[in-house]
Design a protein around this motif. Structure first.
Motif, PDB file in Angstrom:
ATOM      1  N   LYS A  41       6.848   1.729   9.602  1.00 46.39           N
ATOM      2  CA  LYS A  41       6.649   2.078   8.191  1.00 46.39           C
ATOM      3  C   LYS A  41       8.043   2.390   7.664  1.00 46.39           C
ATOM      4  O   LYS A  41       8.455   3.547   7.580  1.00 46.39           O
ATOM      5  CB  LYS A  41       5.727   3.307   8.151  1.00 46.39           C
ATOM      6  N   GLY A  78      -5.728   0.142   2.986  1.00 50.98           N
ATOM      7  CA  GLY A  78      -4.539  -0.188   3.783  1.00 50.98           C
ATOM      8  C   GLY A  78      -3.613  -1.057   2.951  1.00 50.98           C
ATOM      9  O   GLY A  78      -3.245  -2.158   3.336  1.00 50.98           O
ATOM     10  N   ASP A 101      -3.816   4.093   1.389  1.00 45.86           N
ATOM     11  CA  ASP A 101      -3.065   3.878   2.635  1.00 45.86           C
ATOM     12  C   ASP A 101      -2.752   5.251   3.233  1.00 45.86           C
ATOM     13  O   ASP A 101      -2.876   6.280   2.565  1.00 45.86           O
ATOM     14  CB  ASP A 101      -1.749   3.122   2.345  1.00 45.86           C
ATOM     15  N   ASN A 122      -7.224   7.818   5.140  1.00 49.51           N
ATOM     16  CA  ASN A 122      -7.246   7.223   6.473  1.00 49.51           C
ATOM     17  C   ASN A 122      -8.563   6.464   6.629  1.00 49.51           C
ATOM     18  O   ASN A 122      -9.640   7.077   6.666  1.00 49.51           O
ATOM     19  CB  ASN A 122      -7.126   8.326   7.520  1.00 49.51           C
ATOM     20  N   ALA A 123      -8.458   5.149   6.717  1.00 47.95           N
ATOM     21  CA  ALA A 123      -9.662   4.312   6.800  1.00 47.95           C
ATOM     22  C   ALA A 123     -10.493   4.626   8.042  1.00 47.95           C
ATOM     23  O   ALA A 123     -11.689   4.306   8.080  1.00 47.95           O
ATOM     24  CB  ALA A 123      -9.264   2.838   6.798  1.00 47.95           C
ATOM     25  N   ARG A 140      -7.024  -6.189   3.931  1.00 49.04           N
ATOM     26  CA  ARG A 140      -6.312  -7.342   4.489  1.00 49.04           C
ATOM     27  C   ARG A 140      -5.297  -6.876   5.531  1.00 49.04           C
ATOM     28  O   ARG A 140      -4.549  -5.927   5.303  1.00 49.04           O
ATOM     29  CB  ARG A 140      -5.579  -8.075   3.354  1.00 49.04           C
TER      30      ARG A 140
END
Ligand code: SAM
Length: 293
Positions: A41, A78, A101, A122-123, A140
């Motif tokens: 990141k 995301g 994200d 946070n997914a 994606r």
């Protein structure tokens, strides 16, 4: 802690990172802490993600596939640099576009569209939105972020926050192509590192099945094979560039995990370059979208 077995080199890297809240540093590349996500990141990776966005938009012939009509709201899970969501905000100025994200995209210097909003989330811990909040939910290239066991729950969350008659779209890549020994070694090391965190790099072909299990209907699936290399024109050059920047991005984490060492990794990268120059390879992506009944 991270849900994978720790190795001596991880401990060294953790010590190196002490005091830098929220991020880990492996050989000068910055990674998010407390997530299974393996890619960095940092600015170099953000540049790659923007580049990959343009490549995918070109290869997929647009930003989205379902018939969106008068879109009122969309969510990107995301979001990376936020490029997809920012472009959607321009294409649909009447719609509210939300990008989520673990880490906020950096400011670009350009004014943000008034209908664009970033939300940290946070997914893997559920989406912070009400049922049916969005007409279109998009996710994606999160293959390297979602452990295999978590996929059905993540897909259910995408469906939950989508409104009746709204659409969910997923796009994920196939594993990197395995040509000669260099390309095979790189693909194998990424697979090994991923498996330690429960991530299955083969999951891309299952995107439509995840949507079906999440209760979506009218599911459409498309496999897009992006050719790699100069012989395939501009798109081929983009795919080859993305391949090498991706494996350069993954390098330090894989070495820090002790999957291989720097000398072998760099030799495989050089070998892969020669293999790609000699052969004709493709980088497949799977896209699926389905409607909430
Ligand atoms: C490979 S990038 C793809 C970015 C964007 N979807 C695109 O296609 O350009 C994966 C993104 O997922 C984010 N991510 C990783 N784990 C996540 C999680 N558990 N919840 C939300 N975002 C996550 C990363 O920070 C990164 O921005």
């Amino acid at each position: 802690m991270w849900p994978f077995k720790r190795h001596a080199r991880d401990d060294a890297a953790l010590a190196d990172a002490r005091g830098r809240r929220g991020f880990l540093f492996f050989g000068g590349r910055r990674f998010v802490a407390d997530a299974p996500y393996m890619l960095p990141k940092d600015d170099a990776e953000l540049n790659r993600l923007d580049f990959q966005h343009y490549m995918l938009r070109y290869a997929m012939r647009g930003l989205y596939a379902p018939p969106l009509g008068q879109l009122r709201s969309a969510l990107d899970v995301g979001c990376g640099t936020g490029r997809w969501a920012l472009e959607m905000a321009q294409v649909f100025p009447q719609a509210r576009i939300v990008a989520l994200d673990l880490v906020a995209p950096p400011a670009t210097g350009a004014p943000q569209p008034a209908n664009f909003q970033f939300i940290e989330g946070n997914a893997l811990k559920g989406l912070p939105f009400a049922d049916g909040a969005f007409d279109f939910t998009h996710q994606r290239a999160l293959l390297g972020a979602i452990p295999e066991a978590a996929w059905p729950g993540v897909a259910r969350e995408l469906a939950r926050v989508t409104a009746p008659d709204g659409w969910v779209q997923l796009i994920e890549p196939a594993p990197a192509p395995q040509g000669g020994p260099g390309m095979s070694a790189l693909a194998g090391w990424v697979q090994q590192a991923s498996m330690r965190r429960g991530i299955n790099t083969m999951i891309g072909s299952q995107v439509s099945e995840f949507l079906r299990q999440a209760g979506l209907q009218d599911i459409h699936t498309r496999e897009v094979e992006i050719p790699m290399g100069g012989h395939a024109g501009r798109l081929g050059v983009m795919a080859e560039t993305n391949y090498f920047t991706l494996f350069s991005s993954a390098r330090n984490f894989i070495i820090a995990m002790g999957v291989t060492d720097a000398a072998d990794y760099d030799a495989a990268l050089a070998q892969a370059r020669a293999e790609l120059d000699q052969g004709h390879y493709v980088s497949p992506y799977y896209m699926a979208y389905g409607r909430k009944g």
